[in-house]
Design an enzyme around this catalytic site. Sequence first.
Site, PDB file in Angstrom:
ATOM      1  N   GLU A 259     -17.612  26.182   0.133  1.00 36.50           N
ATOM      2  CA  GLU A 259     -18.169  25.593  -1.090  1.00 36.50           C
ATOM      3  C   GLU A 259     -17.347  26.165  -2.230  1.00 36.50           C
ATOM      4  OE1 GLU A 259     -20.650  23.462  -1.147  1.00 36.50           O
ATOM      5  OE2 GLU A 259     -21.202  23.611   0.950  1.00 36.50           O
ATOM      6  N   CYS A 298     -21.943  26.146 -10.219  1.00 36.30           N
ATOM      7  CA  CYS A 298     -20.964  25.327  -9.505  1.00 36.30           C
ATOM      8  C   CYS A 298     -21.222  23.848  -9.746  1.00 36.30           C
ATOM      9  CB  CYS A 298     -21.015  25.641  -8.025  1.00 36.30           C
ATOM     10  SG  CYS A 298     -22.673  25.539  -7.342  1.00 36.30           S
TER      11      CYS A 298
END
Length: 522
Positions: A259, A298
């Site tokens: 990720e 994020c």
Amino acid sequence: MTTVETIESHVEGAWATGKGQAAKLFNPTTEGEVATADTAGIDMGKALAYARETGGKALRALTFKDRAELLFKMSQVTHKAREELIETEVINQGCTRSDAKFDVDGAIGTLAAYAELGKKLGDTRILADGEGLALGRSPRLWGQHVYTPKLGAAVFVNAFNFPAWGFAEKAACALLAGMPVVSKPATATALTAYRMTKHLIEHAGLPAGAMSFIGGAPGDMLDHLESQDVLAFTGSAATGNKMRERKNVIERSIKLNIEADSLNAMVVGPDVEVGSEALALFLREAAKDITQKTGQKCTAVRRIFVPAKLVDDVIAELSARFAAIKIGDPSSNDTGMGPVATKAQLEEVKRGIGLLKKDADVVFGEGAIVPSSGYFHPIMLFRARDPKNAPNVHNHEVFGPIATIVAYSGDAEEAGQLVGLGQGCLVSSIYSDDKAFIERATVAIAPWTGRVYIAGAKVADHTMGPGTVLPFSVHGGPGRAGGGEELGGLRGVVHFMQRTALQGYRPIVEGIAGIKSSASPA
Ligand code: NAP
């Protein structure tokens, strides 16, 4: 004087401290030291072996329902420690209380959601994958895919920005699958993860070896990974690429989930007008997304695609909202935004701004005054000069309270192409009430993004914004975002299991898969 806490590691069933030069953790508001972390001398090979042999064995002996009970207990224990963890995020991350709650409550909710899912899976240890089918003419020879827990350790390397939630989303899936967890948080903000782990190890009733904790540098841990281990990484694309290239990871085909960075996008539809509910929703959510956790999310929006006719209004409205946000000590109730988490992060944001300026003009925040001590940075809004020829806008993730407005024609396919210039993101949002535009834009954007958030008047009172990662929707994205996938209900659990095709006599195959067959083959 505040005490400086020593962050320990939990390996081979006991707490341990390193014997080297400890890393220092700071309060980004005061620049005062809050903790030290040191893992030098810890035998990472033995730590992984203990997790595999002791923790893995114990977890695999439990059923999904038993493991669900552990997750439920973990959620409760974290909830009990909630206030302490929120305070910790204020001092070791510069989070406002609201930002800290976002992380801690995200962890509590995710553990509880997976506990519910596990309860539904019941008293079984193997999962059937889809429907079985006859493999030939005879109904006797039957095929069925099943998932069984991997026999290794689930190793997590996490980013600095979500020390609680980032851990919980991985741990919930791995533990439910039956894999022991070895968690290594980012060192700079490890105090929250450490305190949370301490509570979990002491009070959640986890079997020995089910949870290990590396409180600081990973040392040679990744060189000890074996073929049944899973490595789940969250962090920058640059570090993610280093993981991919590791000899051990390549040679042993270690299952790796990444990720990473993301140039997330918001697209405002051509139907959206000044005064509309869709525009009000967009402005509210964009302003929150850019400033929540000081932009260190994020999923935070970095590029905002706005029909050219609306650009000036959007800049004026967002600027007014940003001007009203008080930047300062995150422990004060009237503070809307705190500092970034570390000095290195502040320098990185400043470097990113230099890059954005090559392709975009500052339309809000240039020269704004912020507290002179601490790692504070003003909110900044940019406007791209040439939407399609702005490589830094589309390629460089500035991990702070910064976003760029990009004008476009209002065409759905053009929006998709512009989103695609980011080379893959975690989330893109569409703000529109025009069904035809939404459908076309979704098809154009979806290949570039892990999640498409569709917002408009019909859901205006029910949304939580694109920045919230929900346990039953996948989190991850293609390309630059790492190509990984977490959560998404059962999808996240099976990352920690092996899928195997069974072929054999139907009653035997179905018996192993836990399927009660109505058919009786001859
Ligand atoms: P980072 O510098 O890449 O570090 C991430 C983690 O990797 C830390 O735990 C770090 O440990 C560890 N690490 C660094 N080098 C390593 C190595 N050679 N071997 C093993 N581990 C190593 O990222 P960050 O600054 O913490 O986080 C910010 C980035 O994370 C942003 O780019 C953001 O987009 C991304 N992020 C993505 C997601 C997502 O879900 N896609 C979520 C959150 C953040 P140390 O701290 O000990 O160095």
